[in-house]
Every structure is written in structure tokens, then in C-alpha cells.
Design a protein around this motif. Structure first.
Motif, short mmCIF file in Angstrom:
data_model
loop_
_atom_site.label_atom_id
_atom_site.label_comp_id
_atom_site.label_asym_id
_atom_site.label_seq_id
_atom_site.Cartn_x
_atom_site.Cartn_y
_atom_site.Cartn_z
N SER A 34 0.83 -1.21 0.00
CA SER A 34 0.00 0.00 0.00
C SER A 34 0.86 1.26 0.00
O SER A 34 0.58 2.22 -0.73
CB SER A 34 -0.93 0.01 1.22
OG SER A 34 -1.84 -1.04 1.15
N ILE A 35 1.92 1.25 0.79
CA ILE A 35 2.81 2.41 0.83
C ILE A 35 3.54 2.59 -0.49
O ILE A 35 3.64 3.71 -1.01
CB ILE A 35 3.79 2.28 2.02
CG1 ILE A 35 3.03 2.42 3.34
CG2 ILE A 35 4.90 3.33 1.93
CD1 ILE A 35 3.86 2.12 4.57
N ILE A 39 3.45 5.79 -3.08
CA ILE A 39 4.68 6.49 -3.48
C ILE A 39 4.82 6.50 -5.00
O ILE A 39 5.13 7.53 -5.61
CB ILE A 39 5.92 5.87 -2.81
CG1 ILE A 39 5.89 6.15 -1.30
CG2 ILE A 39 7.20 6.39 -3.43
CD1 ILE A 39 6.95 5.41 -0.52
N MET A 40 4.58 5.35 -5.64
CA MET A 40 4.70 5.27 -7.09
C MET A 40 3.67 6.15 -7.79
O MET A 40 3.97 6.79 -8.80
CB MET A 40 4.57 3.83 -7.55
CG MET A 40 5.77 2.97 -7.18
SD MET A 40 5.58 1.22 -7.59
CE MET A 40 5.15 1.27 -9.29
N ARG A 42 2.37 8.93 -6.62
CA ARG A 42 2.78 10.33 -6.46
C ARG A 42 3.96 10.68 -7.35
O ARG A 42 4.03 11.78 -7.89
CB ARG A 42 3.12 10.61 -5.00
CG ARG A 42 1.89 10.67 -4.15
CD ARG A 42 2.17 11.21 -2.78
NE ARG A 42 0.93 11.20 -2.02
CZ ARG A 42 0.85 10.82 -0.78
NH1 ARG A 42 1.92 10.43 -0.13
NH2 ARG A 42 -0.30 10.84 -0.15
N GLN A 43 4.92 9.77 -7.50
CA GLN A 43 6.09 10.03 -8.35
C GLN A 43 5.70 10.11 -9.82
O GLN A 43 6.30 10.85 -10.58
CB GLN A 43 7.17 8.97 -8.14
CG GLN A 43 7.91 9.12 -6.84
CD GLN A 43 8.98 8.05 -6.67
OE1 GLN A 43 9.06 7.09 -7.43
NE2 GLN A 43 9.81 8.23 -5.66
N ALA A 44 4.69 9.35 -10.20
CA ALA A 44 4.24 9.38 -11.59
C ALA A 44 3.37 10.60 -11.87
O ALA A 44 3.02 10.86 -13.01
CB ALA A 44 3.48 8.10 -11.92
N GLY A 45 3.03 11.33 -10.83
CA GLY A 45 2.21 12.52 -11.01
C GLY A 45 0.74 12.23 -11.15
O GLY A 45 -0.04 13.09 -11.55
N ASN A 46 0.34 11.02 -10.84
CA ASN A 46 -1.08 10.67 -10.92
C ASN A 46 -1.83 11.24 -9.73
O ASN A 46 -1.44 11.05 -8.59
CB ASN A 46 -1.27 9.14 -10.92
CG ASN A 46 -0.67 8.50 -12.15
OD1 ASN A 46 -0.39 9.17 -13.13
ND2 ASN A 46 -0.48 7.20 -12.08
N MET A 47 -2.86 11.96 -10.02
CA MET A 47 -3.72 12.47 -8.95
C MET A 47 -4.72 11.38 -8.61
O MET A 47 -5.50 10.96 -9.46
CB MET A 47 -4.45 13.74 -9.40
CG MET A 47 -3.53 14.93 -9.64
SD MET A 47 -2.61 15.40 -8.17
CE MET A 47 -3.94 15.99 -7.14
N ARG A 48 -4.67 10.91 -7.41
CA ARG A 48 -5.57 9.84 -6.99
C ARG A 48 -6.86 10.44 -6.42
O ARG A 48 -6.85 11.50 -5.83
CB ARG A 48 -4.89 8.98 -5.94
CG ARG A 48 -3.63 8.33 -6.52
CD ARG A 48 -2.95 7.47 -5.54
NE ARG A 48 -3.77 6.28 -5.33
CZ ARG A 48 -3.55 5.41 -4.36
NH1 ARG A 48 -2.56 5.60 -3.53
NH2 ARG A 48 -4.31 4.35 -4.21
N GLU A 49 -7.93 9.73 -6.61
CA GLU A 49 -9.20 10.16 -6.06
C GLU A 49 -9.17 9.99 -4.55
O GLU A 49 -8.42 9.18 -4.01
CB GLU A 49 -10.34 9.35 -6.66
CG GLU A 49 -10.54 9.60 -8.13
CD GLU A 49 -11.72 8.82 -8.67
OE1 GLU A 49 -12.55 8.36 -7.85
OE2 GLU A 49 -11.81 8.69 -9.88
N ILE A 50 -10.02 10.72 -3.87
CA ILE A 50 -10.04 10.71 -2.41
C ILE A 50 -10.41 9.32 -1.88
O ILE A 50 -9.87 8.88 -0.86
CB ILE A 50 -10.98 11.81 -1.85
CG1 ILE A 50 -10.81 11.97 -0.35
CG2 ILE A 50 -12.42 11.51 -2.18
CD1 ILE A 50 -9.56 12.66 0.03
N MET A 51 -11.27 8.60 -2.58
CA MET A 51 -11.66 7.26 -2.12
C MET A 51 -10.48 6.29 -2.21
O MET A 51 -10.32 5.43 -1.36
CB MET A 51 -12.85 6.73 -2.93
CG MET A 51 -14.15 7.42 -2.60
SD MET A 51 -14.57 7.40 -0.84
CE MET A 51 -14.79 5.66 -0.56
#
Length: 128
Positions: A34-35, A39-40, A42-51
Motif C-alpha cells: 500500500s505504501i 509512493i509510485m 505520487r512520483q508518476a504525477g497521478n492524482m488519486r481520487e479521495i476514495m
């Protein structure tokens, strides 16, 4: 007499040590994966949804809970509770509280269903 019967039932429901070892390392791998996934992303610049972020946090917490549950004996006796892993009082107290409030985790069937639940959530996070 009834206390002896309850103690006997707890002893009969203890899971096999190898199952506990695999479950412990499953919890560790759940936390690590999960961690690393966070990290991956965020480094790829993907904005993740809040869920997705909440599910990731839940997986980390449930992985830590799995490690906590499998790191000691499931009996309710404090003297034998942490007999083969960590014997810190705070860890033992947390483990006792969890097992007192979530009684389904005392039994192998309950834990197995909990682990299946964690597995389905973990698989749902993968982009398959």
C-alpha cells in the motif's frame, strides 16, 4: 467449570503456527504494498481520487492490525498472551482490546473471513 470450558474452547480454536506466520507476513506485505503504491502514484504525477486514498489508508491500518493479531497468542491470559513475539505492554493491551471488542477475530473462521475481505479490497486497488 464454565471457565475451564471457555479456556478449552480457546485452546481448540488456536490456529496453526505456520498459518499465523503466513498471516503475519501477509499483513507486512499489505502495508508495504500500500505504501509503495502510494509512493509510485505520487512520483508518476497521478492524482488519486479521495476514495483511493482512504482505501489505501484502511489497507495500511488493517495490515498493521493483522500483524498485531498474529504476533501473539490468542488466549485471554495476559501471562501467555505474548509468548512468542513481542511482549510490550502497550501492544498486548491493544491486542486484548481488539480481541475483546471484535470477538469474531478470536476464531480462525472469523480471521479467515477478515483476511478474505482484505484480499478483495487489495485486489480491487490493483489496476487489472
Amino acid at each position: 467449570q464454565q471457565h475451564k470450558l471457555q479456556t478449552k474452547q480457546l485452546e481448540d480454536s488456536k490456529p496453526i503456527v505456520s498459518f499465523r506466520l503466513f498471516s503475519f507476513f501477509g499483513g507486512v506485505s499489505l502495508v508495504i504494498s500500500s505504501i509503495v503504491t502510494d509512493i509510485m502514484a505520487r512520483q508518476a504525477g497521478n492524482m488519486r481520487e479521495i476514495m483511493e486514498i482512504f482505501v489505501s489508508i484502511y489497507l495500511i491500518l488493517f495490515g498493521l492490525l493483522t500483524c498485531l493479531l498474529e504476533s501473539g497468542d490468542i488466549s485471554s491470559k495476559p501471562s501467555t498472551f505474548s509468548n512468542y513475539c513481542c511482549s510490550f505492554r502497550c501492544v498486548t493491551h491493544i491486542r486484548m482490546s481488539v480481541l475483546k471488542n471484535a470477538t469474531f477475530l478470536r476464531h480462525p473462521i472469523g480471521r479467515s473471513l477478515f483476511y478474505i475481505f482484505l484480499g478483495t479490497i487489495s485486489i480491487s486497488q490493483a489496476n487489472i
